[in-house]
Structures are given as C-alpha cells and as structure tokens.
Design a protein around this motif. Structure first.
Motif, PDB file in Angstrom:
ATOM      1  N   ASN A 184      -3.366  13.890  -9.353  1.00  0.00           N
ATOM      2  CA  ASN A 184      -2.101  14.336  -8.777  1.00  0.00           C
ATOM      3  C   ASN A 184      -1.716  13.454  -7.591  1.00  0.00           C
ATOM      4  O   ASN A 184      -2.554  13.141  -6.750  1.00  0.00           O
ATOM      5  CB  ASN A 184      -2.207  15.780  -8.289  1.00  0.00           C
ATOM      6  N   PRO A 185      -0.435  13.069  -7.489  1.00  0.00           N
ATOM      7  CA  PRO A 185      -0.014  12.310  -6.306  1.00  0.00           C
ATOM      8  C   PRO A 185      -0.046  13.201  -5.068  1.00  0.00           C
ATOM      9  O   PRO A 185      -0.011  14.426  -5.176  1.00  0.00           O
ATOM     10  CB  PRO A 185       1.406  11.871  -6.641  1.00  0.00           C
ATOM     11  N   PRO A 186      -0.105  12.605  -3.881  1.00  0.00           N
ATOM     12  CA  PRO A 186      -0.133  13.421  -2.656  1.00  0.00           C
ATOM     13  C   PRO A 186       1.171  14.189  -2.463  1.00  0.00           C
ATOM     14  O   PRO A 186       2.235  13.760  -2.911  1.00  0.00           O
ATOM     15  CB  PRO A 186      -0.338  12.393  -1.551  1.00  0.00           C
ATOM     16  N   THR A 187       1.073  15.299  -1.766  1.00  0.00           N
ATOM     17  CA  THR A 187       2.252  16.124  -1.508  1.00  0.00           C
ATOM     18  C   THR A 187       3.129  15.459  -0.450  1.00  0.00           C
ATOM     19  O   THR A 187       2.687  14.540   0.257  1.00  0.00           O
ATOM     20  CB  THR A 187       1.837  17.519  -1.005  1.00  0.00           C
ATOM     21  N   ALA A 188       4.349  15.941  -0.317  1.00  0.00           N
ATOM     22  CA  ALA A 188       5.282  15.379   0.658  1.00  0.00           C
ATOM     23  C   ALA A 188       4.751  15.520   2.081  1.00  0.00           C
ATOM     24  O   ALA A 188       4.918  14.615   2.914  1.00  0.00           O
ATOM     25  CB  ALA A 188       6.637  16.060   0.533  1.00  0.00           C
ATOM     26  N   VAL A 189       4.085  16.633   2.366  1.00  0.00           N
ATOM     27  CA  VAL A 189       3.521  16.847   3.702  1.00  0.00           C
ATOM     28  C   VAL A 189       2.391  15.853   3.970  1.00  0.00           C
ATOM     29  O   VAL A 189       2.306  15.269   5.059  1.00  0.00           O
ATOM     30  CB  VAL A 189       3.013  18.303   3.841  1.00  0.00           C
ATOM     31  N   THR A 190       1.546  15.628   2.992  1.00  0.00           N
ATOM     32  CA  THR A 190       0.446  14.674   3.145  1.00  0.00           C
ATOM     33  C   THR A 190       0.988  13.268   3.372  1.00  0.00           C
ATOM     34  O   THR A 190       0.491  12.530   4.230  1.00  0.00           O
ATOM     35  CB  THR A 190      -0.471  14.708   1.910  1.00  0.00           C
ATOM     36  N   ILE A 191       2.002  12.894   2.607  1.00  0.00           N
ATOM     37  CA  ILE A 191       2.609  11.569   2.766  1.00  0.00           C
ATOM     38  C   ILE A 191       3.202  11.426   4.161  1.00  0.00           C
ATOM     39  O   ILE A 191       3.011  10.409   4.829  1.00  0.00           O
ATOM     40  CB  ILE A 191       3.673  11.335   1.678  1.00  0.00           C
ATOM     41  N   SER A 192       3.902  12.445   4.607  1.00  0.00           N
ATOM     42  CA  SER A 192       4.513  12.419   5.940  1.00  0.00           C
ATOM     43  C   SER A 192       3.450  12.284   7.033  1.00  0.00           C
ATOM     44  O   SER A 192       3.597  11.480   7.961  1.00  0.00           O
ATOM     45  CB  SER A 192       5.330  13.691   6.166  1.00  0.00           C
ATOM     46  N   ASN A 193       2.383  13.047   6.926  1.00  0.00           N
ATOM     47  CA  ASN A 193       1.300  12.971   7.923  1.00  0.00           C
ATOM     48  C   ASN A 193       0.617  11.610   7.899  1.00  0.00           C
ATOM     49  O   ASN A 193       0.271  11.062   8.948  1.00  0.00           O
ATOM     50  CB  ASN A 193       0.294  14.086   7.697  1.00  0.00           C
ATOM     51  N   THR A 194       0.420  11.054   6.713  1.00  0.00           N
ATOM     52  CA  THR A 194      -0.204   9.735   6.596  1.00  0.00           C
ATOM     53  C   THR A 194       0.675   8.667   7.233  1.00  0.00           C
ATOM     54  O   THR A 194       0.191   7.803   7.963  1.00  0.00           O
ATOM     55  CB  THR A 194      -0.469   9.397   5.121  1.00  0.00           C
ATOM     56  N   TRP A 246       0.797  -1.225   0.000  1.00  0.00           N
ATOM     57  CA  TRP A 246       0.000   0.000   0.000  1.00  0.00           C
ATOM     58  C   TRP A 246       0.827   1.271   0.000  1.00  0.00           C
ATOM     59  O   TRP A 246       0.523   2.222  -0.714  1.00  0.00           O
ATOM     60  CB  TRP A 246      -0.963   0.002   1.189  1.00  0.00           C
ATOM     61  N   LEU A 247       1.873   1.335   0.808  1.00  0.00           N
ATOM     62  CA  LEU A 247       2.633   2.572   0.971  1.00  0.00           C
ATOM     63  C   LEU A 247       3.257   3.047  -0.346  1.00  0.00           C
ATOM     64  O   LEU A 247       3.166   4.231  -0.684  1.00  0.00           O
ATOM     65  CB  LEU A 247       3.704   2.410   2.047  1.00  0.00           C
ATOM     66  N   ARG A 302       1.846   4.956  11.668  1.00  0.00           N
ATOM     67  CA  ARG A 302       2.864   4.535  12.638  1.00  0.00           C
ATOM     68  C   ARG A 302       2.358   4.664  14.073  1.00  0.00           C
ATOM     69  O   ARG A 302       2.578   3.776  14.905  1.00  0.00           O
ATOM     70  CB  ARG A 302       4.136   5.368  12.445  1.00  0.00           C
ATOM     71  N   LEU A 303       1.672   5.755  14.374  1.00  0.00           N
ATOM     72  CA  LEU A 303       1.264   6.023  15.751  1.00  0.00           C
ATOM     73  C   LEU A 303      -0.077   5.409  16.145  1.00  0.00           C
ATOM     74  O   LEU A 303      -0.288   5.086  17.314  1.00  0.00           O
ATOM     75  CB  LEU A 303       1.203   7.539  15.982  1.00  0.00           C
ATOM     76  N   HIS A 304      -0.993   5.263  15.208  1.00  0.00           N
ATOM     77  CA  HIS A 304      -2.352   4.872  15.566  1.00  0.00           C
ATOM     78  C   HIS A 304      -2.829   3.575  14.915  1.00  0.00           C
ATOM     79  O   HIS A 304      -3.278   2.663  15.607  1.00  0.00           O
ATOM     80  CB  HIS A 304      -3.325   5.999  15.224  1.00  0.00           C
ATOM     81  N   ILE A 305      -2.759   3.513  13.605  1.00  0.00           N
ATOM     82  CA  ILE A 305      -3.383   2.389  12.888  1.00  0.00           C
ATOM     83  C   ILE A 305      -2.583   1.103  13.025  1.00  0.00           C
ATOM     84  O   ILE A 305      -3.142   0.051  13.341  1.00  0.00           O
ATOM     85  CB  ILE A 305      -3.613   2.764  11.415  1.00  0.00           C
TER      86      ILE A 305
END
Length: 131
Positions: A94-104, A80-81, A109-112
């Motif tokens: 459009n692919p996601p931005t670097a900030v969106t990728i980082s937040n995802t 998936w990643l 990592r922290l929750h899912i």
C-alpha cells in the motif's frame, strides 16, 4: 527470481548479486525494487546485468552509483519524492497515506535537507561515519 506482478498492479524486480560482485560492492545478496510498469522492470533488469558486467571489468568504479554527483536536495526533489508518494520505495503493497506523506515532507524540509541538501550523493556515501 525475476519480475513479478504485485497486488497493487506494480512490478517487482528481484535479482541476486553474484558472489564476486557482493564482495566488491559490499551489498546484500538480493536486489529488489518495484516499478510502475513491466517495461520499466525489464529495462532495469537489463541495466542490472550490464552494471554487473561493468563492475567485474572495472572493480575500482562503483557502477551502481547513479547520479552520484547530484546534490542530495535535487535527488530528493527529482527522484525520491515521486517514488515515495506513489509507494515504490517500500516492500509494503500500500502507498503511504496523505498524512504520512505530509509528515515526511515536513521532516525533510525542516531537518534533513538543511543538514544534507548541499552535499552530493557520492560525498555522503563516502562520509558515512561522520554523520
């Protein structure tokens, strides 16, 4: 419907599930997925029709569950990643931005992943009401 080239030089495969297969699998009418190359899209189209045939022959088995015994964390990391970062998991051109990728990545990592990472995909699909 079939394979079409998108504006960002990827190929979108759009196919309709037959009515009887929709009822067996409980899916929507349309299958739509984007691939990096036309060759991948053609292979997926062939695979789609082979799985339709398999579902019709053996209605108890869900042929569309690929790698269902894989752990969720392995599926996230291995499949998936990469597709998400290249923009293949969305209908957006459009692919996601670097900030969106980082937040995802942070949310996973922290929750899912701590909550669902140790379960198999089949287990999670069968236990939807519990989560």
């Amino acid at each position: 419907m079939a394979i079409t080239k998108t504006e960002n030089n990827t190929y979108q495969l759009r196919l309709y599930y037959p009515q009887d297969v929709q009822e067996i699998l409980g899916v929507a009418k349309l299958y739509s997925k984007t691939y990096k190359t036309k060759k991948e899209a053609k292979e997926a189209k062939i695979d789609f029709y082979a799985k339709i045939k398999e579902v019709r022959e053996n209605q108890d088995k869900n042929a569309f569950e690929l790698g269902g015994e894989a752990l969720f964390k392995n599926f996230y990391n291995d499949v998936w990643l990469d597709a998400y970062t290249s923009g293949l998991t969305s209908n957006n051109t459009n692919p996601p931005t670097a900030v969106t990728i980082s937040n995802t990545k942070d949310v996973f990592r922290l929750h899912i992943l701590p909550m669902f990472g140790k379960y198999t995909l089949n287990y999670l699909n069968k236990k939807k009401p519990l989560f």
